[in-house]
Design a protein around this motif. Structure first.
Motif, PDB file in Angstrom:
ATOM      1  N   GLY A 119       0.932  -1.103   0.159  1.00  0.00           N
ATOM      2  CA  GLY A 119       0.058  -0.004  -0.110  1.00  0.00           C
ATOM      3  C   GLY A 119       0.830   1.225  -0.139  1.00  0.00           C
ATOM      4  O   GLY A 119       2.057   1.223   0.435  1.00  0.00           O
ATOM      5  N   PHE A 122      -2.448   9.705   6.492  1.00  0.00           N
ATOM      6  CA  PHE A 122      -1.121  10.430   6.802  1.00  0.00           C
ATOM      7  C   PHE A 122      -1.235  10.668   8.361  1.00  0.00           C
ATOM      8  O   PHE A 122      -0.354   9.938   9.182  1.00  0.00           O
ATOM      9  CB  PHE A 122      -1.075  11.736   6.189  1.00  0.00           C
ATOM     10  N   TRP A 140      -3.117   9.884  -6.529  1.00  0.00           N
ATOM     11  CA  TRP A 140      -4.187  10.609  -7.295  1.00  0.00           C
ATOM     12  C   TRP A 140      -3.442  10.904  -8.613  1.00  0.00           C
ATOM     13  O   TRP A 140      -4.439  11.405  -9.216  1.00  0.00           O
ATOM     14  CB  TRP A 140      -4.640  11.704  -6.463  1.00  0.00           C
TER      15      TRP A 140
END
Ligand SMILES: Cc1ncc(COP(=O)(O)O)c(C=O)c1O
Length: 415
Positions: A112, A141, A222
């Protein structure tokens, strides 16, 4: 459109937290979810999943066919990633993001992105060190840095006169100096604000990092989900300093909705940094690829996947334009900066809450009551913010906004 972005998928009971659970504001400000069926709605309205960052579109068919073909061979023993894995990543990053001189050895598997971010911090910092980030901040985060013993030093992004979120370089410098910072986590494009950073912004960031010897952990999960016309510049491509002092993390999981299959990767040009991160992430023996996720990536990064993402970006643009126009025209006291990337809207409801004497909990619960499963933005450090996922068929986005209009922002009892 060649691909299907209009069918409303039934995800309930199909291994999807987006549909099986609903986020619920928690009195202690923690993030909680409750089973979907325990949340009642007005007139039994169905739930529209607009929270966790996954999408409500069927994947590009080449992903499924690639995995199905592999399943025909009935052995799934230990393996190492085949050449196509690296070839397709290099082709993708070179074609989509203009990445230069990318070699297979610069690429490394990560389960991940968040795990990769932590592995990188583990080699750049000691526990208890201060790490620079921007706020608003992606909750992943916040949780993972806290859980791993790092202190976040937050430099607020600021809205400029054109309603665009910008880094405040002076503030960043002050915080770097005051806290003797040597590592930052940079989110590009930015979740939740949706900024796709421009070249000059990355150059300014680079100057600052070089001046104080700050290494950059760049989360670019993203990078593929950007508005048509916007350009994602990989952090490592912005300057020589950033190329040599950045560990960057990518994943087909966000772009192609494969989070349930698990699988991300890093790109690190600097050999020392790469070797150290590779060593760190191998220590647990958990950071190993799954054979189906290998085939999912290869299936995603086929020509059809390129077309699918182009179409996806058109659809997201349509949804974002619709939602932002709706807010501007009908939701007085709600503000939004139109995102250039991600499929998230980060809306500010401060004026609306104050005018109507409502708390954020009241507002969030009113949305849930009409089936709009949106996400509390306070966990992202927006005091009056809500994060809304727009990766749904437009008809569902329209339905959600009409309900928010009727039952929440312009409900008769709120007039
Ligand atoms: C900025 C950012 N980084 C990381 C992640 C999670 O990535 P992963 O599941 O690969 O750890 C997300 C998920 O929404 C995200 O928005």
């Amino acid at each position: 459109m060649k691909y299907d972005f209009t069918t409303i998928m039934k995800r309930k009971g199909q291994d999807a937290i987006a549909a099986d659970f609903v986020p619920m504001p928690d009195e202690d400000g923690r993030f909680t979810t409750v089973p979907e069926e325990t949340v009642e709605t007005i007139d039994n309205l169905d739930k529209i999943p607009m929270w966790v960052a996954d999408m409500n579109f069927p994947v590009v068919p080449t992903i499924t066919t690639s995995m199905a073909k592999r399943l025909e061979h009935p052995a799934y023993g230990y393996f190492t990633p085949r050449k196509e894995y690296f070839d397709e990543i290099i082709k993708w990053q070179t074609t989509r993001h203009n990445m230069k001189n990318l070699e297979p050895e610069f690429i490394g598997y990560e389960n991940g992105v968040l795990g990769g971010v932590i592995s990188a911090l583990n080699v750049l910092c000691s526990k208890g060190d201060q790490v620079l980030l921007h706020s608003p901040t992606y909750i992943g985060f916040t949780n993972s840095l806290k859980n791993n013993g790092y202190n976040m030093i937050l430099s607020p992004l600021k809205l400029d006169e054109n309603n665009v979120w910008r880094m405040d370089f002076e503030d960043m410098e002050k915080r770097i100096v005051e806290n003797n910072i040597h590592a930052m986590v940079f989110c590009s494009p930015h979740n939740p604000c949706g900024r796709v950073w421009e070249k000059w912004e990355l150059e300014e960031l680079s100057k600052l990092c070089e001046k104080y010897d700050v290494k950059v952990v760049s989360d670019e999960i993203w990078s593929d989900i950007i508005r048509p016309g916007a350009e994602h510049i990989p952090t490592q491509m912005a300057t020589g300093y950033l190329r040599d002092n950045t560990a960057a993390f990518y994943a087909p999981s966000k772009t192609f909705n494969l989070a349930g299959l698990v699988g991300s990767y890093h790109i690190i040009y600097n050999k020392t940094l790469r070797d150290r991160i590779h060593k760190e992430s191998s220590l647990s023996h958990y950071n190993e690829m799954n054979v189906l996720s290998l085939y999912a990536l290869v299936g995603a990064y086929q020509p059809e996947g390129y077309e699918w993402v182009d179409e996806l970006n058109e659809v997201i643009k349509g949804n974002i334009d619709y939602a932002c126009d709706y807010i501007d025209q009908k939701f007085e006291g709600v503000r939004v900066s139109k995102p250039q990337g991600t499929y998230m809207l980060f809306i500010d409801c401060e004026d609306w809450c104050k005018t109507h004497h409502k708390s954020m909990d009241d507002l969030l619960k009113a949305g849930l009551k009409c089936g709009v499963c949106w996400q509390d933005g306070r966990m992202f450090h927006g005091d009056y913010a809500i994060r809304l996922n727009l990766a749904l068929p437009l008809s569902r986005v329209q339905e959600a906004f009409e309900r928010l209009d009727r039952y929440v922002f312009n409900a008769p009892e709120n007039q």
